[in-house]
Design a protein around this motif. Sequence first.
Motif, PDB file in Angstrom:
ATOM      1  N   VAL A   1       0.835  -1.204   0.000  1.00 16.13           N
ATOM      2  CA  VAL A   1       0.000   0.000   0.000  1.00 16.13           C
ATOM      3  C   VAL A   1       0.867   1.249   0.000  1.00 16.13           C
ATOM      4  CG1 VAL A   1      -1.612   1.361   1.395  1.00 16.13           C
ATOM      5  CG2 VAL A   1      -1.997  -1.082   1.087  1.00 16.13           C
ATOM      6  N   LEU A   2       2.027   1.175   0.642  1.00 13.86           N
ATOM      7  CA  LEU A   2       2.935   2.312   0.728  1.00 13.86           C
ATOM      8  C   LEU A   2       3.890   2.392  -0.464  1.00 13.86           C
ATOM      9  CD1 LEU A   2       3.624   1.924   4.534  1.00 13.86           C
ATOM     10  CD2 LEU A   2       2.612   3.949   3.477  1.00 13.86           C
ATOM     11  N   GLY A   3       3.629   1.608  -1.482  1.00 14.89           N
ATOM     12  CA  GLY A   3       4.426   1.678  -2.704  1.00 14.89           C
ATOM     13  C   GLY A   3       5.219   0.429  -2.993  1.00 14.89           C
ATOM     14  N   GLY A   4       5.525  -0.343  -1.959  1.00 15.62           N
ATOM     15  CA  GLY A   4       6.198  -1.619  -2.159  1.00 15.62           C
ATOM     16  C   GLY A   4       7.701  -1.585  -2.215  1.00 15.62           C
ATOM     17  N   ARG A   5       8.316  -0.400  -2.350  1.00 18.97           N
ATOM     18  CA  ARG A   5       9.774  -0.314  -2.461  1.00 18.97           C
ATOM     19  C   ARG A   5      10.413   0.342  -1.248  1.00 18.97           C
ATOM     20  NH1 ARG A   5      11.702   3.008  -6.951  1.00 18.97           N
ATOM     21  NH2 ARG A   5      13.690   1.954  -6.607  1.00 18.97           N
ATOM     22  N   GLY A   6       9.631   1.092  -0.503  1.00 17.29           N
ATOM     23  CA  GLY A   6      10.201   1.897   0.571  1.00 17.29           C
ATOM     24  C   GLY A   6      10.389   1.143   1.872  1.00 17.29           C
ATOM     25  N   GLU A   7      11.396   1.555   2.621  1.00 16.63           N
ATOM     26  CA  GLU A   7      11.622   1.040   3.962  1.00 16.63           C
ATOM     27  C   GLU A   7      11.594   2.160   4.999  1.00 16.63           C
ATOM     28  OE1 GLU A   7      15.232  -1.152   4.081  1.00 16.63           O
ATOM     29  OE2 GLU A   7      14.565  -2.705   2.675  1.00 16.63           O
ATOM     30  N   TYR A   8      11.650   3.410   4.532  1.00 13.46           N
ATOM     31  CA  TYR A   8      11.735   4.540   5.447  1.00 13.46           C
ATOM     32  C   TYR A   8      10.783   5.663   5.043  1.00 13.46           C
ATOM     33  CZ  TYR A   8      16.038   2.587   7.401  1.00 13.46           C
ATOM     34  OH  TYR A   8      16.957   1.775   8.025  1.00 13.46           O
ATOM     35  N   ALA A   9      10.356   6.391   6.064  1.00 11.93           N
ATOM     36  CA  ALA A   9       9.610   7.627   5.874  1.00 11.93           C
ATOM     37  C   ALA A   9      10.115   8.622   6.907  1.00 11.93           C
ATOM     38  CB  ALA A   9       8.116   7.398   6.052  1.00 11.93           C
ATOM     39  N   ILE A  10       9.920   9.887   6.625  1.00 17.06           N
ATOM     40  CA  ILE A  10      10.253  10.947   7.577  1.00 17.06           C
ATOM     41  C   ILE A  10       8.958  11.685   7.886  1.00 17.06           C
ATOM     42  CG2 ILE A  10      11.573  13.053   7.997  1.00 17.06           C
ATOM     43  CD1 ILE A  10      13.666  12.008   6.013  1.00 17.06           C
ATOM     44  N   SER A  11       8.667  11.847   9.166  1.00 14.14           N
ATOM     45  CA  SER A  11       7.432  12.497   9.590  1.00 14.14           C
ATOM     46  C   SER A  11       7.750  13.764  10.368  1.00 14.14           C
ATOM     47  CB  SER A  11       6.616  11.544  10.481  1.00 14.14           C
ATOM     48  OG  SER A  11       5.451  12.183  10.964  1.00 14.14           O
ATOM     49  N   GLY A  12       7.031  14.828  10.057  1.00 13.79           N
ATOM     50  CA  GLY A  12       7.221  16.096  10.767  1.00 13.79           C
ATOM     51  C   GLY A  12       5.920  16.869  10.808  1.00 13.79           C
ATOM     52  N   GLY A  13       5.968  18.043  11.420  1.00 17.99           N
ATOM     53  CA  GLY A  13       4.789  18.900  11.482  1.00 17.99           C
ATOM     54  C   GLY A  13       3.993  18.773  12.753  1.00 17.99           C
ATOM     55  N   ALA A  14       4.025  17.577  13.370  1.00 21.89           N
ATOM     56  CA  ALA A  14       3.310  17.317  14.620  1.00 21.89           C
ATOM     57  C   ALA A  14       3.837  16.001  15.181  1.00 21.89           C
ATOM     58  CB  ALA A  14       1.799  17.239  14.386  1.00 21.89           C
ATOM     59  N   PRO A  15       3.596  15.717  16.456  1.00 16.46           N
ATOM     60  CA  PRO A  15       4.075  14.460  17.039  1.00 16.46           C
ATOM     61  C   PRO A  15       3.398  13.246  16.407  1.00 16.46           C
ATOM     62  CG  PRO A  15       3.539  16.059  18.763  1.00 16.46           C
ATOM     63  CD  PRO A  15       3.005  16.604  17.476  1.00 16.46           C
ATOM     64  N   LEU A  16       4.186  12.204  16.162  1.00 13.36           N
ATOM     65  CA  LEU A  16       3.670  10.996  15.544  1.00 13.36           C
ATOM     66  C   LEU A  16       2.988  10.077  16.551  1.00 13.36           C
ATOM     67  CD1 LEU A  16       3.520   9.137  13.002  1.00 13.36           C
ATOM     68  CD2 LEU A  16       5.711   8.179  13.737  1.00 13.36           C
ATOM     69  N   GLY A  17       3.529   9.983  17.742  1.00 10.23           N
ATOM     70  CA  GLY A  17       2.991   9.054  18.742  1.00 10.23           C
ATOM     71  C   GLY A  17       3.810   7.776  18.763  1.00 10.23           C
ATOM     72  N   GLU A  18       4.170   7.313  19.965  1.00  8.98           N
ATOM     73  CA  GLU A  18       5.052   6.151  20.088  1.00  8.98           C
ATOM     74  C   GLU A  18       4.411   4.887  19.539  1.00  8.98           C
ATOM     75  OE1 GLU A  18       7.271   5.519  23.673  1.00  8.98           O
ATOM     76  OE2 GLU A  18       7.187   7.645  24.217  1.00  8.98           O
ATOM     77  N   ARG A  19       3.128   4.687  19.806  1.00 14.80           N
ATOM     78  CA  ARG A  19       2.473   3.456  19.351  1.00 14.80           C
ATOM     79  C   ARG A  19       2.545   3.337  17.824  1.00 14.80           C
ATOM     80  NH1 ARG A  19      -1.090  -0.519  20.774  1.00 14.80           N
ATOM     81  NH2 ARG A  19      -2.584  -1.153  19.171  1.00 14.80           N
ATOM     82  N   LEU A  20       2.252   4.432  17.127  1.00 13.62           N
ATOM     83  CA  LEU A  20       2.297   4.412  15.672  1.00 13.62           C
ATOM     84  C   LEU A  20       3.733   4.230  15.179  1.00 13.62           C
ATOM     85  CD1 LEU A  20      -0.135   4.604  13.807  1.00 13.62           C
ATOM     86  CD2 LEU A  20       0.412   7.003  13.407  1.00 13.62           C
ATOM     87  N   GLY A  21       4.674   4.861  15.859  1.00 15.71           N
ATOM     88  CA  GLY A  21       6.079   4.710  15.488  1.00 15.71           C
ATOM     89  C   GLY A  21       6.535   3.260  15.588  1.00 15.71           C
ATOM     90  N   HIS A  22       6.164   2.606  16.678  1.00 22.50           N
ATOM     91  CA  HIS A  22       6.528   1.195  16.850  1.00 22.50           C
ATOM     92  C   HIS A  22       5.794   0.309  15.849  1.00 22.50           C
ATOM     93  CE1 HIS A  22       9.262   1.289  20.211  1.00 22.50           C
ATOM     94  NE2 HIS A  22       8.427   2.015  20.942  1.00 22.50           N
ATOM     95  N   PHE A  23       4.529   0.624  15.573  1.00 22.24           N
ATOM     96  CA  PHE A  23       3.768  -0.180  14.616  1.00 22.24           C
ATOM     97  C   PHE A  23       4.451  -0.191  13.257  1.00 22.24           C
ATOM     98  CE2 PHE A  23       0.744  -0.131  11.077  1.00 22.24           C
ATOM     99  CZ  PHE A  23       0.196  -1.406  11.194  1.00 22.24           C
ATOM    100  N   PHE A  24       4.798   0.991  12.732  1.00 26.91           N
ATOM    101  CA  PHE A  24       5.384   1.047  11.398  1.00 26.91           C
ATOM    102  C   PHE A  24       6.772   0.411  11.362  1.00 26.91           C
ATOM    103  CE2 PHE A  24       2.029   4.132  10.402  1.00 26.91           C
ATOM    104  CZ  PHE A  24       1.666   3.670   9.146  1.00 26.91           C
ATOM    105  N   ARG A  25       7.585   0.639  12.370  1.00 30.17           N
ATOM    106  CA  ARG A  25       8.891  -0.018  12.377  1.00 30.17           C
ATOM    107  C   ARG A  25       8.713  -1.529  12.460  1.00 30.17           C
ATOM    108  NH1 ARG A  25      13.758   1.196  16.624  1.00 30.17           N
ATOM    109  NH2 ARG A  25      12.322   0.191  18.090  1.00 30.17           N
ATOM    110  N   GLY A  26       7.696  -1.969  13.207  1.00 30.90           N
ATOM    111  CA  GLY A  26       7.435  -3.390  13.358  1.00 30.90           C
ATOM    112  C   GLY A  26       7.004  -4.078  12.084  1.00 30.90           C
TER     113      GLY A  26
END
Length: 598
Positions: A340-365
Amino acid sequence: MREFSLPALYEVPADGNLTDIVRRNAAQHPDVAVISRKVAGAWQDVTARDFLTEVRAAAKGLIASGVQPGDRVGLMSRTRYEWTLLDFAIWCAGAITVPVYETSSPEQVRWILSDSGATACVVESAGHAAAVESVRERLPALKHVWQIDAGAVEELGRLGQDVTDRTVEERGSIAKADDPATIVYTSGTTGRPKGCVLTHRSFFAECGNVVERLRPLFRTGECSVLLFLPLAHVFGRLVQVAPMIAPIKLGCVPDIKNLTDELAAFRPTLILGVPRVFEKVYNSARAKAQADGKGGIFDKAADTAIAYSKALDTPSGPSVGLKIKHKVFDKLVYGKLRTVLGGRGEYAISGGAPLGERLGHFFRGIGFTVLEGYGLTESCAATAFNPWDRQKIGTVGQPLPGSVVRIADDGEVLLHGEHLFKEYWNNPDATAEALADGWFHTGDIGTLDEDGYLRITGRKKEIIVTAGGKNVAPAVIEDRIRAHALVAECMVVGDGRPFVGALVTIDEEFLGRWCADHGKPAGSTAASLRDDPDLLAAVQSAIDDGNSAVSKAESVRKFRVLSAQFTEDSGHLTPSLKLKRNVVAKDYVDEIEAIYAK
């Protein structure tokens, strides 16, 4: 007082400017695709050589039209190929770009073009042209208005046919590193937006050091990034300039309405976005799983991903059993999400507001690491970010290499470095206040750990002091509540009150799905359901989750569900989607009073 710094990884050119990038790319990587544009719905690559040719042609038209070195040129458009083309063309003409949000009202357009003294403006649509025309009599300096949808790029090409390449080279070399490249007007949560002057040095120091610190994410000829943020926002400009410095291929789309389709077609290796993008990816995937009768599997997969990510930060790492569960869910769930995220990516950079630890762990997981960062317009976007190889989820990372982050005695985050803005345009008093003693005072409250990782805990001006004297930073609990799929926005209230309350708006996009799952009539709205027991129970679960992150004195005791979402059009959000708290408090004073009514 505590401070932390890292040595610079990128040497800022002593006298150069951002036009050097496109010339260098054409000379060193002539056949490398540095940008891609949509033509008849399909992506079409543009090489470094061809991009320079198109930039020069547009710059010639600006020069032929009388745009002088140092002139300000407005640029009002959605994110698209022509925005980037014209931005570099304006610089090649020796001028200064003044971005205008394409959603701006005529009065906002008037203020930005008038305050900056813009002599020309390029707009995207007939609607934008009409907005400028409606206030043009109050813009005496404005001589030209071109419209992209009416052939502005082609018209500039025709106008500049008699201007030589040498003239463009001479014009493009006039600006030095410390000269203004752009005047970015702040979103303006209070008062009139201020024009933030960012120099060519600011962008070199910012983007050059981001690229070098994250070099594995910026491999020339291999990596690509899809830009869907507004280019009138400084984060969007970072996403534009950094790939050009690398260089890697940049693709531009106007919004996130069809983001899944765009990601599938462009297949970027890197995504830069705001937390709401990643929240929607998670919430949409979970809602789809529930609709397909696989909600239980998705929730178990999410819990496993989070546990796996957290275990990565422990000395022993994930257990054998956790690794096995993770491998099973990788085939069942995680691989589909990465697609869904394109199939090639392993990384994203998020800014503008706090992401939240739960979401951060989910995506890395799930195998898609979201590196959280922090910055402001005045810091030319990211002033701190998590390194790709040493991420600390829950923090906004370490300082930009070559800069310093200091925590003042009162907890305010102070910044120093070449990436900082030069001044507020025509506003020396505000400049002196913000740049006191050579340090930029961000107005944010934060902490630094022993490794120099920054954690933002709130805004000085947003601190709520209850009647009992308890200081409450809204960001922590608001971000946690807003993570719920049903919640669009949350604003904590309680200044001078006996306890903390909250105003909550419902995500209209998700509401229909929730209604179907809970037996509510089709077409139900937040207004018709704001007193519905099931809806209130769902919001209460979000409140409970938010309360779990703070002390009892800081927790929300009562809330009100509002009938409509906060939007930019309603005047309650800035173009960068920040809450205008004073406007919300004024417009919803009766709702706030109802929270505290006995």
